[in-house]
Design an enzyme around this catalytic site. Structure first.
Site, PDB file in Angstrom:
ATOM      1  CG  HIS A   1      -0.557   0.224   2.702  1.00 55.72           C
ATOM      2  ND1 HIS A   1       0.418   1.120   2.691  1.00 55.72           N
ATOM      3  CD2 HIS A   1      -0.283  -1.209   3.890  1.00 55.72           C
ATOM      4  CE1 HIS A   1       1.090   1.018   4.632  1.00 55.72           C
ATOM      5  NE2 HIS A   1       0.749  -0.310   4.208  1.00 55.72           N
TER       6      HIS A   1
ATOM      7  CG  ASP B   1       2.536 -19.880  12.922  1.00 52.48           C
ATOM      8  OD1 ASP B   1       2.566 -19.415  14.429  1.00 52.48           O
ATOM      9  OD2 ASP B   1       2.836 -20.290  12.455  1.00 52.48           O
TER      10      ASP B   1
ATOM     11  CB  SER C   1       1.628  -3.261   6.125  1.00 52.02           C
ATOM     12  OG  SER C   1       0.862  -3.353   5.816  1.00 52.02           O
TER      13      SER C   1
END
Length: 439
Positions: free
Chosen positions: A257, A384, A399
């Site tokens: 992003h 996980d 990110s």
């Protein structure tokens, strides 16, 4: 008796006549009602057909990204045609052939959508990207971005006056020149305004819509300085995850992003930037309503590469110091097409401790295969146990973490859901490759 019999017959005949008229009236009334019902049903069916056609055309994506060698598959209804035209406007292929042939050439296909062969209703652009191999990285890095001009992030009165009033400049605009002198940073703006000695300055700026505009402001004296009442910024910095690089040309992508300004929340238009090493200080675990964070610093960081592009789909540049990343070209994997992505198990690669990159299991919950408009291509969930214990799920700073499924790179982490930090979104890998091709 005869008179009575005659009267009774007349009475019967009159009843029979009335019954006959009644029956005819009912029949006519029923016919009228039937016609109205048929007319209503016809209108409803016609409107339904129109609605279906409008939906089919509306939901047809304006932009499509596909891998070289894939078959273009655009669902169309009877009467909706796709045509590929050359530069002379001649038809090369029609919908039946376009949807059956594999696209072998890399580049851009411009398709025209028409209704019943006559009325053009839409343009569709198909970006065909090559099959490439990339090296997944998943390492925490820092980014320094320098704006194109200076970014206006606020306004304030000077000595009770508003010199900027009615000048047209708004937050998010970029000042690029003052009195024909190029403005590259905040210091240059301050010096140029001070040199005006209070005379009006001519300002050239770029609006959020990328229009180049001019205006004039008369600076106000405060103490020994002159000011125009605009708060500006010329740089931004942050920590994120480097996703992958292409070993053929060393181009790379991070974040998945764009970087936005903290005050205006708008995408920063950059002139240049740097990729630098980052030092992870701590992990703040996420919880419902409060996203977690990888806390780090880029002070004393060494240069890893350059940044050329800040987009809604990530930060793009080139690597110049690959040896510092401790990755090998032998780790290169193919980027999957979105048709190859499956719901179910996958892995992300990220760094939560300095120098320790690790894979963690996630689940691909949904794949939004036709989404090219934003970076929310897939809904993902962290499964996980070790990662959930450390971070609570997806946290800020993750990110850009690459996602691997069936030995191929399918995308990168982009968002976390605030109300459920175990879930978030990811962007398709083919979108990242397509964006990278333009730098």
């Amino acid at each position: 008796m005869m008179a009575f019999f005659y009267f009774r017959n007349i009475f019967k005949n009159k009843n029979m006549l009335n019954d006959s008229n009644c029956n005819d009236g009912i029949k006519n009334l029923n016919k009228g009602k039937s016609k109205k019902i048929v007319l209503k049903l016809t209108i409803i069916i016609a409107l339904l057909i129109i609605f279906i056609y409008v939906c089919n055309i509306s939901f047809m994506p304006e932009s499509i990204i596909m891998m070289q060698g894939e078959t273009l598959n655009i669902n169309t209804l009877l009467g909706i045609n796709l045509e590929q035209q050359n530069s002379n406007g001649q038809i090369i292929e029609t919908s039946s052939l376009i949807n059956k042939n594999k696209v072998s050439e890399v580049g851009k296909l411009d398709l025209k959508v028409n209704l019943f062969g006559s009325l053009q209703v839409k343009d569709v652009t198909v970006n065909v990207i090559p099959r490439v191999k990339v090296v997944p990285i998943g390492k925490a890095i820092g980014m320094k971005l320098y704006t194109d001009g200076v970014l206006v992030v606020g306004m304030s009165e000077i000595e009770g006056k508003k010199p900027y009033e009615n000048c047209g400049i708004e937050e998010g605009d970029r000042i690029i020149e003052i009195d024909n002198s190029k403005i590259n940073n905040t210091n240059e703006l301050i010096n140029t305004v001070n040199n005006s000695n209070g005379e009006p300055v001519n300002i050239t700026y770029i609006s959020e819509e990328e229009e180049v505009l001019t205006t004039s402001i008369r600076p106000v004296k405060t103490g020994e300085d002159y000011k125009i009442g605009l708060w500006v910024r010329d740089a931004a910095a942050g920590v994120g995850t480097l996703t992958f690089y292409n070993p053929q040309n060393n181009k790379c992508v991070a974040l998945g992003h764009g970087i936005t300004d903290i005050d205006t929340a708008k995408l920063i238009n950059i002139a240049s930037g740097e990729l630098v090493s980052a030092n992870i200080l701590s992990i703040e675990k996420g919880e419902k309503g409060k996203p977690g964070e990888v806390k780090g610093t880029i002070e004393n960081g060494y240069t890893l590469g350059k940044v050329y592009k800040n987009t809604a789909f990530g930060v793009y540049g080139t690597l110049e110091n690959k040896s510092a990343l401790n990755v090998s070209e032998n780790d290169a994997v193919e980027v999957a097409s979105r048709e190859e992505i499956e719901t179910g198990k996958a892995k992300i690669l990220c760094e939560l401790e300095n120098g320790k990159r690790k894979e963690y299991e996630i689940e691909i919950k949904k794949v939004f295969i036709n989404n090219n408009s934003d970076n929310k291509s897939m809904l993902i969930k962290v499964t996980d146990e070790e990662l959930l214990e450390k971070t609570g799920g997806i946290i800020q700073g993750m990110s850009g973490a690459p996602i691997i499924q069936n030995g191929k790179l399918i995308g990168a982490v982009t968002h976390v859901l605030v109300n459920d930090p175990t879930e978030g979104y990811a962007v398709f890998g083919d979108i990242l490759v397509e964006q990278m091709s333009s730098i």
